[in-house]
Design a protein around this motif. Sequence first.
Motif, PDB file in Angstrom:
ATOM      1  N   HIS A 120      17.394 -74.364  11.162  1.00 30.57           N
ATOM      2  CA  HIS A 120      16.033 -74.322  11.702  1.00 30.57           C
ATOM      3  C   HIS A 120      15.361 -72.955  11.587  1.00 30.57           C
ATOM      4  N   LEU A 121      14.065 -73.018  11.811  1.00 30.41           N
ATOM      5  CA  LEU A 121      13.270 -71.817  12.037  1.00 30.41           C
ATOM      6  C   LEU A 121      12.932 -71.830  13.531  1.00 30.41           C
ATOM      7  N   VAL A 122      13.189 -70.710  14.217  1.00 29.42           N
ATOM      8  CA  VAL A 122      12.788 -70.618  15.625  1.00 29.42           C
ATOM      9  C   VAL A 122      11.451 -69.879  15.656  1.00 29.42           C
ATOM     10  N   VAL A 123      10.466 -70.466  16.313  1.00 27.03           N
ATOM     11  CA  VAL A 123       9.170 -69.808  16.460  1.00 27.03           C
ATOM     12  C   VAL A 123       9.063 -69.273  17.887  1.00 27.03           C
ATOM     13  N   PHE A 124       8.699 -67.998  17.996  1.00 29.11           N
ATOM     14  CA  PHE A 124       8.591 -67.355  19.306  1.00 29.11           C
ATOM     15  C   PHE A 124       7.122 -67.146  19.641  1.00 29.11           C
ATOM     16  N   ASN A 125       6.747 -67.560  20.843  1.00 30.45           N
ATOM     17  CA  ASN A 125       5.363 -67.405  21.289  1.00 30.45           C
ATOM     18  C   ASN A 125       5.278 -66.118  22.124  1.00 30.45           C
ATOM     19  N   LYS A 155       0.284 -63.622  17.475  1.00 28.27           N
ATOM     20  CA  LYS A 155       0.752 -64.615  18.450  1.00 28.27           C
ATOM     21  C   LYS A 155       2.209 -65.007  18.260  1.00 28.27           C
ATOM     22  N   TYR A 156       2.672 -64.997  17.006  1.00 34.81           N
ATOM     23  CA  TYR A 156       3.986 -65.574  16.739  1.00 34.81           C
ATOM     24  C   TYR A 156       4.897 -64.665  15.911  1.00 34.81           C
ATOM     25  N   ALA A 157       6.173 -64.789  16.221  1.00 38.30           N
ATOM     26  CA  ALA A 157       7.216 -64.290  15.325  1.00 38.30           C
ATOM     27  C   ALA A 157       8.143 -65.462  15.076  1.00 38.30           C
ATOM     28  N   PHE A 158       8.869 -65.437  13.969  1.00 40.44           N
ATOM     29  CA  PHE A 158       9.749 -66.582  13.667  1.00 40.44           C
ATOM     30  C   PHE A 158      10.962 -66.108  12.892  1.00 40.44           C
ATOM     31  N   SER A 159      12.081 -66.776  13.184  1.00 43.05           N
ATOM     32  CA  SER A 159      13.357 -66.356  12.611  1.00 43.05           C
ATOM     33  C   SER A 159      14.104 -67.545  12.040  1.00 43.05           C
ATOM     34  N   THR A 160      14.756 -67.306  10.920  1.00 49.28           N
ATOM     35  CA  THR A 160      15.607 -68.349  10.342  1.00 49.28           C
ATOM     36  C   THR A 160      16.971 -68.344  11.019  1.00 49.28           C
ATOM     37  N   CYS A 161      17.609 -69.500  10.958  1.00 46.90           N
ATOM     38  CA  CYS A 161      18.953 -69.675  11.514  1.00 46.90           C
ATOM     39  C   CYS A 161      19.784 -70.429  10.485  1.00 46.90           C
ATOM     40  N   TYR A 162      20.944 -69.886  10.114  1.00 41.68           N
ATOM     41  CA  TYR A 162      21.811 -70.593   9.165  1.00 41.68           C
ATOM     42  C   TYR A 162      22.945 -71.337   9.859  1.00 41.68           C
ATOM     43  N   ASN A 163      23.081 -71.089  11.151  1.00 40.29           N
ATOM     44  CA  ASN A 163      24.238 -71.650  11.858  1.00 40.29           C
ATOM     45  C   ASN A 163      23.790 -72.414  13.100  1.00 40.29           C
ATOM     46  N   SER A 164      22.960 -73.441  12.866  1.00 42.61           N
ATOM     47  CA  SER A 164      22.568 -74.293  13.996  1.00 42.61           C
ATOM     48  C   SER A 164      23.789 -75.040  14.515  1.00 42.61           C
ATOM     49  N   GLU A 165      24.820 -75.092  13.643  1.00 49.85           N
ATOM     50  CA  GLU A 165      26.055 -75.787  14.016  1.00 49.85           C
ATOM     51  C   GLU A 165      26.816 -75.049  15.111  1.00 49.85           C
ATOM     52  N   ASP A 218      19.172 -70.982  20.450  1.00 48.00           N
ATOM     53  CA  ASP A 218      20.215 -71.870  19.924  1.00 48.00           C
ATOM     54  C   ASP A 218      20.503 -71.460  18.489  1.00 48.00           C
ATOM     55  N   GLY A 219      21.748 -71.628  18.084  1.00 46.60           N
ATOM     56  CA  GLY A 219      22.133 -71.231  16.731  1.00 46.60           C
ATOM     57  C   GLY A 219      22.215 -69.724  16.650  1.00 46.60           C
ATOM     58  N   ASN A 220      22.291 -69.199  15.433  1.00 42.30           N
ATOM     59  CA  ASN A 220      22.246 -67.740  15.302  1.00 42.30           C
ATOM     60  C   ASN A 220      20.913 -67.359  14.658  1.00 42.30           C
ATOM     61  N   LEU A 221      20.725 -66.100  14.347  1.00 43.66           N
ATOM     62  CA  LEU A 221      19.469 -65.650  13.761  1.00 43.66           C
ATOM     63  C   LEU A 221      19.753 -64.856  12.490  1.00 43.66           C
ATOM     64  N   ASP A 222      18.923 -65.093  11.472  1.00 44.63           N
ATOM     65  CA  ASP A 222      19.138 -64.408  10.194  1.00 44.63           C
ATOM     66  C   ASP A 222      17.985 -63.446   9.940  1.00 44.63           C
ATOM     67  N   ASN A 223      16.910 -63.934   9.263  1.00 42.98           N
ATOM     68  CA  ASN A 223      15.766 -63.061   9.003  1.00 42.98           C
ATOM     69  C   ASN A 223      14.591 -63.423   9.899  1.00 42.98           C
ATOM     70  N   THR A 224      13.609 -62.527   9.947  1.00 43.64           N
ATOM     71  CA  THR A 224      12.451 -62.753  10.812  1.00 43.64           C
ATOM     72  C   THR A 224      11.188 -62.244  10.136  1.00 43.64           C
ATOM     73  N   ASP A 225      10.055 -62.739  10.577  1.00 43.19           N
ATOM     74  CA  ASP A 225       8.758 -62.184  10.174  1.00 43.19           C
ATOM     75  C   ASP A 225       7.759 -62.534  11.271  1.00 43.19           C
ATOM     76  N   ALA A 226       6.541 -62.005  11.148  1.00 44.59           N
ATOM     77  CA  ALA A 226       5.500 -62.240  12.140  1.00 44.59           C
ATOM     78  C   ALA A 226       4.245 -62.733  11.426  1.00 44.59           C
ATOM     79  N   ASP A 227       3.312 -63.244  12.218  1.00 43.58           N
ATOM     80  CA  ASP A 227       2.084 -63.774  11.624  1.00 43.58           C
ATOM     81  C   ASP A 227       0.983 -62.708  11.626  1.00 43.58           C
ATOM     82  N   TYR A 228      -0.217 -63.120  11.236  1.00 41.20           N
ATOM     83  CA  TYR A 228      -1.355 -62.190  11.197  1.00 41.20           C
ATOM     84  C   TYR A 228      -2.337 -62.421  12.346  1.00 41.20           C
TER      85      TYR A 228
END
Length: 635
Positions: free
Chosen positions: A276-281, A251-261, A238-248
């Motif tokens: 929102h931030l989308v967290v991917f498992n 298990k997870y990656a996560f991306s920011t969204c500026y256009n949840s609208e 849902d929304g679009n995706l801007d930047n992303t990063d992963a954890d240590y």
Amino acid sequence: MINPNDKNLPKVDVEDPAASEHVKVSRRLFLGGSAALMGAAGTMGAGMGGMLTPSVAHASTGSANVGPGELDEYYGFWSGGHSGEVRILGLPSMRELMRIPVFNVDSATGWGLTNESKEVLGEGHYLNGDCHHPHMSMTDGHYDGKYVFINDKANTRVARIRCDIMKTDKITTIPNCQAIHGLRVQKVPHTKYVFANAEFRIPHPNNGLNMDDVKGYYTLFNGLDAESMDVAWQVIVDGNLDNTDADYTGKYAFSTCYNSEGAVDLAGTMRAERDHLVVFNIALIEAAVKAGKFIKLPGSDVPVLDGRKGSKLTRYIPVPKNPHGINTAPGGKYAVANGKLSPTVTVFELAKFDDLFADKIKPRDTVVAEVELGLGPLHTAFDGKGNAFTTLFIDSQVCKWNVEKAIQAYKGEQVDYILQKLDVHYQPGHNHTTMGETRDADGKYLISLQKFSKDRFLQCGPLHPENDQLIDISGDQMKLIHDGPTYAEPHDCMIVHRSKVKTRKIYDRKDPTFAGTVAMAKADGVTLETDNKVIRDGNKVRVYMTSIAPVYGINEFKVKLGDEVTVIVTNLDQIEDVTHGFCMVNHGAQMEISPQQTASITFTADKLGVQWYYCNWFCHALHMEMRGRMLVEPA
Ligand code: CUK
Ligand code: CUA
Ligand code: CA
């Protein structure tokens, strides 16, 4: 006439552990030997032969000065922005060391012109690119020196650079989406996946029949297999995706969204107070792919999973407002989202993501701080000592703040979490610390990449360079120590200690970058290392030649007007830094052939008569004389 295959020509075994000493010796041999062979004194002999092994820069900080002949402590990998290339800088000197053509066409190396590079770029490739995020592969959260990955927002691609030769070796076009923006790698246990955000929402299928159904648009989060560079899976969001990063933990990656609208105009993207931030498992995504719980979109075989709100594969954490950068702190305990239209940064405690996916807590329960820093926070870097550095685009400042203190302040304690604000010039976007996206963050330098340089440099017309500023962060106070102009908005960079990067001095003859050309030669009965041969195949002519300073193995060859000519050059020199070129005058054909490399280029012999070719990389005192004739006869 020199026989380039003469066994008496100087050789050096670069695999020898004492190679650098050999190379020095062989340089002298090379120049002395060549001069003797040619019976002419090499004018560049004294300079090259007298070259000393550079000393190593002392490790102290506080100055960008690295003396002549001294080596930098860090490699900086700079995105070349909409130049489409990647550049290597030395830090702290900020000297530009190399350019790596990726999505662009490069006259000097023949990238985009040679057959080998066209194979990487694909037939009918675009001439433009827009790079933002270069990131190196990792093993257990440490840079492993193997690859650098980079996105192309302009044409929806991801490329890989091999760090042993610093050349692009794979480019993948991502199907079913438009504009790959955020890119990061899986840090732990190793870079199995490259995570790539597709930014723009589009209709599916995008066939021109449903363009008014804006609500039905969507975009995709992509996992690329880092070795094959195939897209392993895509996740609808849902929304679009801007930047992303992963954890240590891996298990997870996560991306920011500026256009949840889900807006298609500017005003619409700013309507909501939170996106929102989308967290991917990752494990759940892999399991769903394995269980066959995916669809395929027309146009690719890639498994596509539904990760929209309510999916088991993702969680959506509300974040104010049009958040931009998302950055994981080196310890792996926290990640920071940067509010952009909100003066705040949002700190997530990553260990809470397990509970979030177990539905034991609510999305916002993962937020342990949300504090004000200033106007326009875009990206955050870390020193490995608990401090964070956030760029404030609108304030033109870098804000140094302490993460634990911010958490205390968010709980209501009276603590100053902001430690210092430093003016930068002007309007910073990304920033990056030395080794700061790994476990090895060392807190020595911070780079702040400014979008505007305004008055900082001599003016060069209406177009200005960007200004990349080097800041010493080793002490309590940030200190600005260098202004570095760069071309075409780098967006992002990363800084790697030189101990992590091991490059080849010369090519391995088995290098896969020219394996296709070796196979073609074999089919022609040609041994590239020894033969100088012209093969005619209908109106196709293949000219196989060797090169060794300062001669090509073929001095002249004949073709007929209209022939398709492929020139294949194998550089037999074994001396580091003796790169040859091949340029066919008036035919748009030019390329680099580094020591022990084979490169080839194809063009049409569309002009009658004598057509000269020459070596365009200065290789020898007799470099000007390194040339030959293509004799084009009427058909
Ligand atoms: S983005 Cu340009 S300043 Cu493409 Cu990483 Cu933030
Ligand atoms: Cu060979 Cu210049
Ligand atoms: Ca928004």
